[in-house]
Scaffold this motif. Structure first.
Motif, PDB file in Angstrom:
ATOM      1  N   SER A 150       0.821  -1.214   0.000  1.00 42.13           N
ATOM      2  CA  SER A 150       0.000   0.000   0.000  1.00 42.13           C
ATOM      3  C   SER A 150       0.852   1.260   0.000  1.00 42.13           C
ATOM      4  O   SER A 150       0.331   2.357  -0.188  1.00 42.13           O
ATOM      5  N   GLY A 151       2.175   1.104   0.222  1.00 38.38           N
ATOM      6  CA  GLY A 151       3.071   2.252   0.186  1.00 38.38           C
ATOM      7  C   GLY A 151       3.557   2.719   1.536  1.00 38.38           C
ATOM      8  O   GLY A 151       4.206   3.757   1.640  1.00 38.38           O
ATOM      9  N   ALA A 152       3.281   1.967   2.595  1.00 39.57           N
ATOM     10  CA  ALA A 152       3.772   2.339   3.920  1.00 39.57           C
ATOM     11  C   ALA A 152       5.294   2.313   3.936  1.00 39.57           C
ATOM     12  O   ALA A 152       5.907   1.365   3.455  1.00 39.57           O
ATOM     13  N   THR A 153       5.905   3.347   4.498  1.00 36.56           N
ATOM     14  CA  THR A 153       7.363   3.424   4.493  1.00 36.56           C
ATOM     15  C   THR A 153       7.996   2.480   5.513  1.00 36.56           C
ATOM     16  O   THR A 153       9.094   1.994   5.314  1.00 36.56           O
ATOM     17  N   GLU A 154       7.329   2.228   6.620  1.00 36.81           N
ATOM     18  CA  GLU A 154       7.831   1.303   7.644  1.00 36.81           C
ATOM     19  C   GLU A 154       6.707   0.320   7.992  1.00 36.81           C
ATOM     20  O   GLU A 154       6.083   0.423   9.049  1.00 36.81           O
ATOM     21  N   PRO A 155       6.453  -0.635   7.113  1.00 33.73           N
ATOM     22  CA  PRO A 155       5.289  -1.517   7.297  1.00 33.73           C
ATOM     23  C   PRO A 155       5.298  -2.310   8.592  1.00 33.73           C
ATOM     24  O   PRO A 155       4.232  -2.538   9.180  1.00 33.73           O
ATOM     25  N   GLN A 156       6.464  -2.725   9.080  1.00 33.92           N
ATOM     26  CA  GLN A 156       6.488  -3.503  10.320  1.00 33.92           C
ATOM     27  C   GLN A 156       6.044  -2.660  11.509  1.00 33.92           C
ATOM     28  O   GLN A 156       5.263  -3.112  12.348  1.00 33.92           O
ATOM     29  N   HIS A 157       6.547  -1.426  11.572  1.00 29.88           N
ATOM     30  CA  HIS A 157       6.146  -0.542  12.664  1.00 29.88           C
ATOM     31  C   HIS A 157       4.688  -0.127  12.523  1.00 29.88           C
ATOM     32  O   HIS A 157       3.962  -0.020  13.522  1.00 29.88           O
ATOM     33  N   MET A 158       4.266   0.119  11.295  1.00 29.86           N
ATOM     34  CA  MET A 158       2.875   0.494  11.081  1.00 29.86           C
ATOM     35  C   MET A 158       1.943  -0.659  11.472  1.00 29.86           C
ATOM     36  O   MET A 158       0.852  -0.433  12.003  1.00 29.86           O
ATOM     37  N   ALA A 159       2.377  -1.901  11.231  1.00 32.97           N
ATOM     38  CA  ALA A 159       1.567  -3.054  11.623  1.00 32.97           C
ATOM     39  C   ALA A 159       1.355  -3.067  13.135  1.00 32.97           C
ATOM     40  O   ALA A 159       0.258  -3.380  13.614  1.00 32.97           O
ATOM     41  N   GLU A 160       2.388  -2.701  13.902  1.00 33.45           N
ATOM     42  CA  GLU A 160       2.251  -2.653  15.356  1.00 33.45           C
ATOM     43  C   GLU A 160       1.240  -1.590  15.776  1.00 33.45           C
ATOM     44  O   GLU A 160       0.442  -1.794  16.699  1.00 33.45           O
ATOM     45  N   LEU A 161       1.262  -0.441  15.082  1.00 36.15           N
ATOM     46  CA  LEU A 161       0.303   0.618  15.399  1.00 36.15           C
ATOM     47  C   LEU A 161      -1.121   0.192  15.064  1.00 36.15           C
ATOM     48  O   LEU A 161      -2.059   0.466  15.824  1.00 36.15           O
ATOM     49  N   ILE A 162      -1.285  -0.485  13.945  1.00 36.05           N
ATOM     50  CA  ILE A 162      -2.624  -0.955  13.566  1.00 36.05           C
ATOM     51  C   ILE A 162      -3.111  -2.008  14.551  1.00 36.05           C
ATOM     52  O   ILE A 162      -4.293  -2.025  14.932  1.00 36.05           O
ATOM     53  N   GLN A 163      -2.203  -2.877  14.987  1.00 31.51           N
ATOM     54  CA  GLN A 163      -2.574  -3.861  16.008  1.00 31.51           C
ATOM     55  C   GLN A 163      -3.061  -3.164  17.283  1.00 31.51           C
ATOM     56  O   GLN A 163      -4.013  -3.607  17.930  1.00 31.51           O
ATOM     57  N   ALA A 164      -2.400  -2.052  17.639  1.00 29.86           N
ATOM     58  CA  ALA A 164      -2.799  -1.307  18.833  1.00 29.86           C
ATOM     59  C   ALA A 164      -4.198  -0.712  18.652  1.00 29.86           C
ATOM     60  O   ALA A 164      -5.004  -0.704  19.591  1.00 29.86           O
ATOM     61  N   VAL A 165      -4.482  -0.219  17.443  1.00 30.67           N
ATOM     62  CA  VAL A 165      -5.820   0.320  17.161  1.00 30.67           C
ATOM     63  C   VAL A 165      -6.865  -0.791  17.276  1.00 30.67           C
ATOM     64  O   VAL A 165      -7.939  -0.601  17.864  1.00 30.67           O
ATOM     65  N   VAL A 166      -6.546  -1.964  16.728  1.00 30.01           N
ATOM     66  CA  VAL A 166      -7.485  -3.094  16.789  1.00 30.01           C
ATOM     67  C   VAL A 166      -7.699  -3.527  18.238  1.00 30.01           C
ATOM     68  O   VAL A 166      -8.831  -3.825  18.646  1.00 30.01           O
ATOM     69  N   ARG A 167      -6.638  -3.560  19.029  1.00 31.00           N
ATOM     70  CA  ARG A 167      -6.777  -3.938  20.444  1.00 31.00           C
ATOM     71  C   ARG A 167      -7.677  -2.943  21.190  1.00 31.00           C
ATOM     72  O   ARG A 167      -8.540  -3.340  21.982  1.00 31.00           O
ATOM     73  N   THR A 168      -7.477  -1.653  20.920  1.00 35.25           N
ATOM     74  CA  THR A 168      -8.310  -0.644  21.574  1.00 35.25           C
ATOM     75  C   THR A 168      -9.762  -0.775  21.134  1.00 35.25           C
ATOM     76  O   THR A 168     -10.678  -0.702  21.961  1.00 35.25           O
ATOM     77  N   GLY A 169      -9.971  -0.987  19.841  1.00 37.11           N
ATOM     78  CA  GLY A 169     -11.330  -1.202  19.348  1.00 37.11           C
ATOM     79  C   GLY A 169     -11.963  -2.436  19.976  1.00 37.11           C
ATOM     80  O   GLY A 169     -13.160  -2.427  20.310  1.00 37.11           O
ATOM     81  N   SER A 170     -11.175  -3.483  20.151  1.00 35.62           N
ATOM     82  CA  SER A 170     -11.671  -4.705  20.782  1.00 35.62           C
ATOM     83  C   SER A 170     -12.128  -4.437  22.210  1.00 35.62           C
ATOM     84  O   SER A 170     -13.186  -4.911  22.645  1.00 35.62           O
ATOM     85  N   GLN A 171     -11.323  -3.677  22.943  1.00 37.82           N
ATOM     86  CA  GLN A 171     -11.679  -3.348  24.323  1.00 37.82           C
ATOM     87  C   GLN A 171     -12.965  -2.526  24.373  1.00 37.82           C
ATOM     88  O   GLN A 171     -13.808  -2.725  25.255  1.00 37.82           O
ATOM     89  N   MET A 172     -13.115  -1.604  23.419  1.00 35.23           N
ATOM     90  CA  MET A 172     -14.339  -0.794  23.375  1.00 35.23           C
ATOM     91  C   MET A 172     -15.567  -1.675  23.161  1.00 35.23           C
ATOM     92  O   MET A 172     -16.593  -1.501  23.833  1.00 35.23           O
ATOM     93  N   ILE A 173     -15.458  -2.625  22.225  1.00 35.07           N
ATOM     94  CA  ILE A 173     -16.579  -3.541  21.967  1.00 35.07           C
ATOM     95  C   ILE A 173     -16.901  -4.356  23.209  1.00 35.07           C
ATOM     96  O   ILE A 173     -18.064  -4.515  23.589  1.00 35.07           O
TER      97      ILE A 173
END
Length: 199
Positions: A145-168
């Motif tokens: 998709s063009g992410a410059t640091e895909p591994q680090h971005m994956a960690e950030l997305i995982q954090a967003v998913v974890r927070t969303g999971s907690q909200m649900i």
């Protein structure tokens, strides 16, 4: 013991095995600290307690079977949703949405129950395998998709998913959480492959 309609003995055993796994999953999701005992699982499945030992030697054996059944299903569900998305950016969005959908369906509650009930080493090893199975296609989609640091971005997305999971799990309507996550991630993902001003 209830009669299970099946054409063969093998099918009958497979249905009973499935019924016991589903009963264990329901008990784990309930959050009871000592769940699931073999007697509770048998009662939930509508089977005699002695029948459980035809399939599982012990409570630990049952928990390992739940882990072996659950984690590939989770991974396959997310992979199928990602594979059906037409672009790399949409695959990342599908990754986040599929995980949140599973949480809304109660799968994360089962995993949380396993964390309380399962032997630490067994769950830790299986969780590590699951996260690696999910992480690899996420990083690949981010790179495409063009992410410059895909591994680090994956960690950030995982954090967003974890927070969303907690909200649900805290009672926020799942559709609202999934929309918020999409609203947060989509602008970045659709802009990731475009050159920045001045480049």
């Amino acid at each position: 013991m209830p009669k299970i309609q099946a054409a063969t003995v093998a099918e009958h055993r497979a249905l009973q095995h499935r019924a016991l796994l589903d009963a264990a999953r329901e008990l784990l999701a309930s959050g009871a600290p000592d769940a699931p005992s073999l007697s509770a699982v048998a009662q939930r499945a509508g089977l005699a307690r002695s029948s459980v030992y035809q399939y599982f030697r012990s409570r630990e054996d049952l928990l390992e079977a739940v882990i072996a059944d659950m984690f590939p299903r989770w991974s396959n569900f997310v992979a199928q949703r990602m594979d059906s998305a037409p672009t790399a950016a949409e695959q990342v969005l599908a990754y986040a949405d599929a995980n949140l959908e599973l949480v809304a369906q109660g799968e994360h509650a089962v995993m949380r129950g396993l964390a309380m009930a399962a032997p630490g080493a067994t769950l830790a090893e299986s969780s590590s395998v699951l996260h690696e199975q999910l992480r690899v296609p996420l990083i690949d989609a981010l790179a495409r998709s063009g992410a410059t640091e895909p591994q680090h971005m994956a960690e950030l997305i995982q954090a967003v998913v974890r927070t969303g999971s907690q909200m649900i799990e805290n009672g926020v309507p799942p559709d609202g959480v999934r929309n918020l996550v999409d609203e947060l991630l989509a602008p970045y993902l659709y802009a990731a492959g475009k050159p920045r001003p001045g480049e």
